[in-house]
Design a protein around this motif. Sequence first.
Motif, PDB file in Angstrom:
ATOM      1  N   ARG A  85       0.862  -1.173   0.000  1.00 25.63           N
ATOM      2  CA  ARG A  85       0.000   0.000   0.000  1.00 25.63           C
ATOM      3  C   ARG A  85       0.900   1.225   0.000  1.00 25.63           C
ATOM      4  NH1 ARG A  85      -5.078  -1.462   4.076  1.00 25.63           N
ATOM      5  NH2 ARG A  85      -5.742  -3.331   2.906  1.00 25.63           N
ATOM      6  N   ILE A  86       0.763   2.041  -1.025  1.00 27.45           N
ATOM      7  CA  ILE A  86       1.747   3.096  -1.279  1.00 27.45           C
ATOM      8  C   ILE A  86       1.075   4.460  -1.311  1.00 27.45           C
ATOM      9  CG2 ILE A  86       3.310   4.038  -3.036  1.00 27.45           C
ATOM     10  CD1 ILE A  86       4.041   1.117  -3.702  1.00 27.45           C
ATOM     11  N   LEU A  87       1.721   5.418  -0.668  1.00 26.31           N
ATOM     12  CA  LEU A  87       1.298   6.818  -0.706  1.00 26.31           C
ATOM     13  C   LEU A  87       2.452   7.647  -1.241  1.00 26.31           C
ATOM     14  CD1 LEU A  87      -0.583   9.224   0.063  1.00 26.31           C
ATOM     15  CD2 LEU A  87       0.492   9.168   2.338  1.00 26.31           C
ATOM     16  N   GLU A  88       2.198   8.415  -2.294  1.00 28.52           N
ATOM     17  CA  GLU A  88       3.187   9.365  -2.781  1.00 28.52           C
ATOM     18  C   GLU A  88       2.740  10.770  -2.404  1.00 28.52           C
ATOM     19  OE1 GLU A  88       5.695  10.850  -6.717  1.00 28.52           O
ATOM     20  OE2 GLU A  88       4.035   9.435  -7.007  1.00 28.52           O
ATOM     21  N   LEU A  89       3.600  11.496  -1.721  1.00 26.43           N
ATOM     22  CA  LEU A  89       3.321  12.880  -1.361  1.00 26.43           C
ATOM     23  C   LEU A  89       3.915  13.809  -2.409  1.00 26.43           C
ATOM     24  CD1 LEU A  89       4.076  12.807   2.497  1.00 26.43           C
ATOM     25  CD2 LEU A  89       1.877  12.489   1.342  1.00 26.43           C
ATOM     26  N   GLY A  90       3.229  14.909  -2.693  1.00 24.60           N
ATOM     27  CA  GLY A  90       3.742  15.885  -3.654  1.00 24.60           C
ATOM     28  C   GLY A  90       4.070  15.254  -4.981  1.00 24.60           C
ATOM     29  N   CYS A  91       3.133  14.490  -5.542  1.00 18.51           N
ATOM     30  CA  CYS A  91       3.471  13.606  -6.671  1.00 18.51           C
ATOM     31  C   CYS A  91       3.647  14.329  -7.998  1.00 18.51           C
ATOM     32  CB  CYS A  91       2.407  12.525  -6.808  1.00 18.51           C
ATOM     33  SG  CYS A  91       0.793  13.120  -7.377  1.00 18.51           S
ATOM     34  N   ALA A  92       3.092  15.524  -8.182  1.00 19.89           N
ATOM     35  CA  ALA A  92       3.209  16.292  -9.442  1.00 19.89           C
ATOM     36  C   ALA A  92       2.716  15.464 -10.631  1.00 19.89           C
ATOM     37  CB  ALA A  92       4.627  16.794  -9.642  1.00 19.89           C
ATOM     38  N   ALA A  93       3.613  14.938 -11.463  1.00 15.40           N
ATOM     39  CA  ALA A  93       3.192  14.129 -12.616  1.00 15.40           C
ATOM     40  C   ALA A  93       2.844  12.702 -12.218  1.00 15.40           C
ATOM     41  CB  ALA A  93       4.289  14.109 -13.670  1.00 15.40           C
ATOM     42  N   ALA A  94       3.197  12.294 -10.989  1.00 14.84           N
ATOM     43  CA  ALA A  94       2.839  10.986 -10.426  1.00 14.84           C
ATOM     44  C   ALA A  94       3.567   9.813 -11.074  1.00 14.84           C
ATOM     45  CB  ALA A  94       1.328  10.762 -10.491  1.00 14.84           C
ATOM     46  N   LEU A 144      -4.050  16.527  -0.887  1.00 13.17           N
ATOM     47  CA  LEU A 144      -3.532  16.383   0.478  1.00 13.17           C
ATOM     48  C   LEU A 144      -2.574  17.520   0.798  1.00 13.17           C
ATOM     49  CD1 LEU A 144      -2.252  13.030   2.040  1.00 13.17           C
ATOM     50  CD2 LEU A 144      -1.261  15.237   2.616  1.00 13.17           C
ATOM     51  N   GLN A 145      -2.913  18.293   1.800  1.00  9.14           N
ATOM     52  CA  GLN A 145      -2.021  19.328   2.306  1.00  9.14           C
ATOM     53  C   GLN A 145      -1.289  18.767   3.521  1.00  9.14           C
ATOM     54  OE1 GLN A 145      -3.835  23.134   2.973  1.00  9.14           O
ATOM     55  NE2 GLN A 145      -2.022  24.013   3.925  1.00  9.14           N
ATOM     56  N   TRP A 146       0.019  18.783   3.465  1.00  8.29           N
ATOM     57  CA  TRP A 146       0.824  18.162   4.517  1.00  8.29           C
ATOM     58  C   TRP A 146       0.522  18.783   5.879  1.00  8.29           C
ATOM     59  CZ3 TRP A 146       5.499  19.868   1.180  1.00  8.29           C
ATOM     60  CH2 TRP A 146       5.479  19.159  -0.034  1.00  8.29           C
ATOM     61  N   GLY A 147       0.483  17.911   6.883  1.00 10.11           N
ATOM     62  CA  GLY A 147       0.312  18.371   8.257  1.00 10.11           C
ATOM     63  C   GLY A 147      -1.125  18.579   8.684  1.00 10.11           C
ATOM     64  N   GLN A 148      -2.076  18.412   7.762  1.00  7.61           N
ATOM     65  CA  GLN A 148      -3.488  18.633   8.070  1.00  7.61           C
ATOM     66  C   GLN A 148      -4.172  17.291   8.346  1.00  7.61           C
ATOM     67  OE1 GLN A 148      -4.753  21.816   8.324  1.00  7.61           O
ATOM     68  NE2 GLN A 148      -2.602  22.368   7.999  1.00  7.61           N
ATOM     69  N   ASP A 149      -4.724  17.140   9.550  1.00  4.63           N
ATOM     70  CA  ASP A 149      -5.307  15.862   9.940  1.00  4.63           C
ATOM     71  C   ASP A 149      -6.474  15.455   9.055  1.00  4.63           C
ATOM     72  OD1 ASP A 149      -3.491  15.578  11.999  1.00  4.63           O
ATOM     73  OD2 ASP A 149      -4.813  16.453  13.519  1.00  4.63           O
ATOM     74  N   ASP A 150      -7.326  16.403   8.667  1.00  7.09           N
ATOM     75  CA  ASP A 150      -8.468  16.043   7.835  1.00  7.09           C
ATOM     76  C   ASP A 150      -8.020  15.570   6.455  1.00  7.09           C
ATOM     77  OD1 ASP A 150      -7.595  18.653   7.366  1.00  7.09           O
ATOM     78  OD2 ASP A 150      -9.553  19.324   6.650  1.00  7.09           O
ATOM     79  N   HIS A 151      -6.954  16.152   5.929  1.00 10.22           N
ATOM     80  CA  HIS A 151      -6.421  15.711   4.645  1.00 10.22           C
ATOM     81  C   HIS A 151      -5.817  14.313   4.763  1.00 10.22           C
ATOM     82  CE1 HIS A 151      -6.315  19.653   2.261  1.00 10.22           C
ATOM     83  NE2 HIS A 151      -6.977  19.904   3.388  1.00 10.22           N
ATOM     84  N   LEU A 152      -5.148  14.058   5.885  1.00 14.46           N
ATOM     85  CA  LEU A 152      -4.594  12.729   6.121  1.00 14.46           C
ATOM     86  C   LEU A 152      -5.701  11.683   6.145  1.00 14.46           C
ATOM     87  CD1 LEU A 152      -2.415  10.693   6.959  1.00 14.46           C
ATOM     88  CD2 LEU A 152      -2.718  11.468   9.318  1.00 14.46           C
ATOM     89  N   GLN A 153      -6.794  11.998   6.809  1.00  8.55           N
ATOM     90  CA  GLN A 153      -7.903  11.049   6.881  1.00  8.55           C
ATOM     91  C   GLN A 153      -8.492  10.791   5.498  1.00  8.55           C
ATOM     92  OE1 GLN A 153      -8.661   9.200   9.538  1.00  8.55           O
ATOM     93  NE2 GLN A 153      -6.909  10.251  10.471  1.00  8.55           N
ATOM     94  N   HIS A 154      -8.489  11.801   4.676  1.00 10.75           N
ATOM     95  CA  HIS A 154      -8.976  11.632   3.298  1.00 10.75           C
ATOM     96  C   HIS A 154      -8.092  10.644   2.542  1.00 10.75           C
ATOM     97  CE1 HIS A 154     -11.033  12.394  -0.358  1.00 10.75           C
ATOM     98  NE2 HIS A 154     -10.161  13.238  -0.874  1.00 10.75           N
ATOM     99  N   ALA A 155      -6.781  10.746   2.734  1.00 13.85           N
ATOM    100  CA  ALA A 155      -5.860   9.809   2.084  1.00 13.85           C
ATOM    101  C   ALA A 155      -6.049   8.396   2.620  1.00 13.85           C
ATOM    102  CB  ALA A 155      -4.423  10.273   2.282  1.00 13.85           C
ATOM    103  N   LEU A 156      -6.210   8.264   3.936  1.00 16.07           N
ATOM    104  CA  LEU A 156      -6.407   6.938   4.525  1.00 16.07           C
ATOM    105  C   LEU A 156      -7.719   6.307   4.063  1.00 16.07           C
ATOM    106  CD1 LEU A 156      -5.158   7.685   8.152  1.00 16.07           C
ATOM    107  CD2 LEU A 156      -4.001   6.271   6.439  1.00 16.07           C
TER     108      LEU A 156
END
Length: 266
Positions: A85-94, A144-156
């Motif tokens: 299970r992979i999460l890429e942060l700040g992926c730009a072109a991904a 996803l905005q880094w450091g924001q708990d609600d954004h983290l929950q959205h990713a999870l």
Amino acid sequence: MSEDGDDGGFDPNMFEEPAGFRPPTPEGTYEKYERESACVQDGSPAVIDLYMISRHSLWAHRIWNAGVALARHLDTDKSLCAGKRILELGCAAALPSIISAINGAECTVASDYPDPHLLKSISRNLAINCPAQVADGKLKVVGLQWGQDDHLQHALSALPDNTRKFDVIFLADLIFNHTEHHSLLKTCIGALDKRPGSCIYVYFTSHVVKWVDRDMKFFEIAAEPEYRFKFEKFAEVKASAMFPDDVGDINVRETVNCYRLWKEDW
């Protein structure tokens, strides 16, 4: 406007900008990423077709050397992403997210700042290169905005279930955002699964040589009691400098540094 309906000569269109008043938004660009032939599985694309958003304040309009180096490593050693299970942060072109999905990740979440135009371009790249994985829900894009708990929950919530969090997190050329180190680490520690073997891959180049110490501060912070990450540098990759006319040691600016972070205790 007066009570009798007289507008006193006010022109309701006076604030409209005439045609051509502002320059048009620059068009995005298309780039091709060619995989090493030995790494291409039957039925998978040999060339990745990437749309790059027009010049962006978050530097999301570039394919960064660190992302290319990470993609090469994921293709060479497919065990880094297969079944993960992979999460890429700040992926730009991904690009790393796309390669992960192609190489059998259980679920890949490509995330970046929740700018609608940026997320649209990422969605396009995922759909063009990995239609089956997108259709099966194995490859998704999340704002996803880094450091924001609600954004983290959205990713999870993009994970297939809640049996575990992310096994692997990718950071490719992100730590030059020196003011965001704590926010990055907060998101990482909240997203990373607690099972042994879970880790973070941090690939980066010090593009501004005089700020190498600021880049490396990320790892000092990661080791602090608040996070308690262990880390190791396991490789260097040479690539042409992305800003060749800049000042500073060209060897530094042509080096992608490859680090792994993990926790031995939670």
